[in-house]
Design a protein around this motif. Sequence first.
Motif, short mmCIF file in Angstrom:
data_model
loop_
_atom_site.label_atom_id
_atom_site.label_comp_id
_atom_site.label_asym_id
_atom_site.label_seq_id
_atom_site.Cartn_x
_atom_site.Cartn_y
_atom_site.Cartn_z
N GLN A 49 0.84 -1.20 0.00
CA GLN A 49 0.00 0.00 0.00
C GLN A 49 0.87 1.26 0.00
OE1 GLN A 49 -3.16 -0.96 -0.45
NE2 GLN A 49 -2.17 -2.98 -0.21
N PRO A 50 0.55 2.24 -0.82
CA PRO A 50 1.37 3.45 -0.89
C PRO A 50 1.37 4.24 0.41
CG PRO A 50 -0.66 3.72 -2.15
CD PRO A 50 -0.58 2.27 -1.78
N GLU A 51 0.33 4.04 1.26
CA GLU A 51 0.27 4.79 2.52
C GLU A 51 1.01 4.07 3.66
OE1 GLU A 51 -3.91 4.84 0.57
OE2 GLU A 51 -2.37 3.36 1.10
N PHE A 52 1.57 2.90 3.39
CA PHE A 52 2.20 2.08 4.44
C PHE A 52 3.39 2.80 5.07
CE2 PHE A 52 5.58 -1.08 5.38
CZ PHE A 52 4.99 -1.71 6.46
N THR A 53 3.47 2.79 6.41
CA THR A 53 4.60 3.41 7.12
C THR A 53 5.42 2.40 7.92
OG1 THR A 53 3.28 3.95 9.08
CG2 THR A 53 3.39 5.60 7.32
N GLY A 54 4.80 1.26 8.36
CA GLY A 54 5.62 0.29 9.09
C GLY A 54 4.80 -0.76 9.81
N ASN B 222 1.24 -4.74 14.92
CA ASN B 222 0.91 -3.35 14.66
C ASN B 222 1.20 -3.01 13.21
OD1 ASN B 222 0.37 -1.41 17.24
ND2 ASN B 222 1.52 -3.24 17.84
N PHE B 223 0.25 -2.36 12.55
CA PHE B 223 0.39 -1.90 11.17
C PHE B 223 0.06 -0.41 11.16
CE2 PHE B 223 -1.02 -6.26 11.20
CZ PHE B 223 -0.21 -6.91 10.29
N SER B 224 0.86 0.39 10.46
CA SER B 224 0.58 1.83 10.42
C SER B 224 0.56 2.32 8.98
CB SER B 224 1.62 2.61 11.24
OG SER B 224 2.92 2.42 10.73
N GLU C 156 -2.23 5.39 12.76
CA GLU C 156 -1.75 6.38 11.80
C GLU C 156 -0.25 6.59 11.94
OE1 GLU C 156 -2.66 10.99 10.37
OE2 GLU C 156 -3.73 10.10 12.08
N GLY C 157 0.48 6.49 10.82
CA GLY C 157 1.92 6.74 10.79
C GLY C 157 2.22 8.13 10.28
N LYS C 158 3.49 8.50 10.34
CA LYS C 158 3.88 9.87 10.01
C LYS C 158 4.21 10.08 8.54
CE LYS C 158 5.55 11.10 14.60
NZ LYS C 158 6.66 11.65 15.41
N ARG C 159 4.85 9.11 7.90
CA ARG C 159 5.29 9.34 6.53
C ARG C 159 5.41 7.99 5.82
NH1 ARG C 159 8.72 13.00 7.60
NH2 ARG C 159 7.41 14.74 6.94
N PRO C 160 4.97 7.87 4.58
CA PRO C 160 5.08 6.59 3.87
C PRO C 160 6.52 6.09 3.83
CG PRO C 160 3.66 8.09 2.66
CD PRO C 160 4.29 8.89 3.76
N LEU C 161 6.70 4.80 4.06
CA LEU C 161 8.03 4.22 4.08
C LEU C 161 8.70 4.32 2.71
CD1 LEU C 161 10.09 2.74 5.84
CD2 LEU C 161 9.05 0.59 5.14
N PHE D 179 9.03 5.27 12.95
CA PHE D 179 8.37 5.88 14.10
C PHE D 179 8.50 7.39 14.08
CE2 PHE D 179 9.54 1.58 15.37
CZ PHE D 179 8.30 1.09 15.78
N LYS D 180 9.68 7.89 13.74
CA LYS D 180 9.87 9.34 13.66
C LYS D 180 9.40 9.91 12.33
CE LYS D 180 14.00 9.56 16.61
NZ LYS D 180 15.44 9.98 16.65
N GLY D 181 9.37 9.07 11.32
CA GLY D 181 9.03 9.56 9.99
C GLY D 181 10.14 10.37 9.37
N VAL D 182 11.38 10.01 9.66
CA VAL D 182 12.53 10.74 9.13
C VAL D 182 13.57 9.73 8.65
CG1 VAL D 182 12.17 12.66 10.72
CG2 VAL D 182 13.75 10.82 11.35
#
Length: 656
Positions: A184-189, A211-213, A237-242, A279-282
Amino acid sequence: MGMKDRRVLALVAGLALVAVSCGLDTVSDPTSTAIIGATTTTEASTSSTTDAVTASTTVPVSQVLVVDGTVLDKKGVGPQLCMFVRDSLPPQCEGLPVVGLNWRDVDWAETAGDTTWADARLIGRFKGGELVLTERPLDRVAPAREQPDYSTPCAEPEGGWIIRNDALATEDDFQRANEYAQRQPEFTGTWFDHLQQPKEFTPLAESSIANFSFTSNLDRHRSEIENLYGGPMCVSEGKRPLAELRDIQDRVFDAIFTPQAEAAGIFAGFGASGSADQFKGVVEVSVMYAGDDAQQWLDEQFGPGMVELHSFLQPYEGPTESEMKPLFPEQEALPVAVWVQGTTYDLRDVPTTAVLVDTSQPPVFLPSGVLAVDPERTLTYTHDDGESVVLGNEVGDFIVSADESRVAWTRVVEPAPPGITELNQATLPDGTITHVHTFQDFDIGEGPNGYARVVTYAGDNIVLATGDGAASAAAVWVLDLAVVIEAEGYGTTDARNSAGNRTVLWQGDGTSSVIVEVRPDGAVGPSGLTVRETIDWLVFQAPTFSPDGSLLALGGTDGEEGPPIVLLTDSAGNEVERSPIVEVTGRNPFVSQFVWQHDATLLVLVGSWSLELTVGDWPDVWGIYQCDLEDTGCHLQQEINFEPDGWNQVGLVRLP
């Protein structure tokens, strides 16, 4: 099952760990990716960044830096600070060169084969792609690491974290859900929050919350995952797509090895690591050194808050050993260098600077270069333009002629007894060897003894000290005749130079000194008064002629408890001046060395012991005194504060 009893642990199966410490960590595969979409890591090895290893001009050379890591020294390579270490025996790395490291200061170091290594705290300055130490190494301080929060952000459902569908609760079911999430394009982790410490054969769904974000469409993704996996799970909800972080990570690693990055203060040579932190989205990047403007440059390239830059070398603001216990307290400028335990310091600079390191004995500075013996006992002449000439290996000691056109040295071929010594001479500055002689045939004491050391030039010949300890005798190496002639009736003082063909030797039982003449054929005869006859006590330490040969300086004492004496005589041995050095502290002081200055002043190195003498003690109170011939007094100019672990670990070095 209640939340209060569970332990939160990260899922590490297939996870590429970030190797930003200098411990003995296995280097990860640079292309590896966490199978659950957690932190991914990229590492650049030294071999892939060789072109980026250049002399950085953006680092203030006055800034003191500190690093806690592994320093590794492979024979023939030299000490290196490792950002990554290959876990082998011995360990391996290709790191930042470290200048000024003395392994005698690292008593916790380990050695295997041809490699020595240790975890240590290093403090120094970053100059020209090298870490130049300003302090002795200290025990490593383990860096504090911020751990991600692996707890579950969802509220605990009614009935607790239980298996919702037994038919979809296997690890294969989780893998299908995880594969869906990563597409998924919105996947963060993805990560696991353990309800209890996992035990062998405990099913995943019974021990952990999956856990899926995602950045958006949480309800749709929750519904899809519930149809694939029936164990405890949370969609948040995650911060930024992986995928976005991974793209930035790739571009960052293209950028940090460019000249523009170096101009911004980023030194990425000798390894760098990067990770996409879900987790940080960086994107986190670690490099060997990052200056004050480096983070701003990355913000301009990739957007504020997208990249977090970490520097392996950090500014050091705490107290240094030299501040707490300076080697040269209250330093004043003096026209001389000092050699202390392998490092030479130029006292003309305030604060002083280390101009030469890792030499096994005091070097000799000449107008066109420097002569030095390294810890491997190799004698090298290094020209001012940087070109070096190796003169000899396995060198015992060396001397330079008064006109600085010749150098002589010894090489012990066979230790005494009986001993064989190879004598060598070369011309300077070209290093051409002109004479080689094997010495092995004097009968001294109980039998033949072929041990010898060079003492001083006397005209065209060289005075030798032969034998060992009390069983010793003076000799002359007559280069033109290719022979060594014993100077019968004379022993050898620690003469530091000569005046033409005159030098100073012990006479008889070694309790008095006499100025002798060494004739061209090697014969030795008295040339002046016996020094002992002109004074009240033993004064024969470190006899040194003035540059013009008109005066002779000797050191000694009026008695075991008395102050050191500086005695000056004329060229015939007649006393000219006697100057007690009354400012000396410590017990049993002695004069170790003289250095004449061109303005007729005299610098004196004096040592003594701070405590009662016991076996294994070394002189640990040192000072440099200046004797003004017009003022007839010798006064302390500079204390030297260090802790020796043997003899002959401090000396004055005359500067050209």
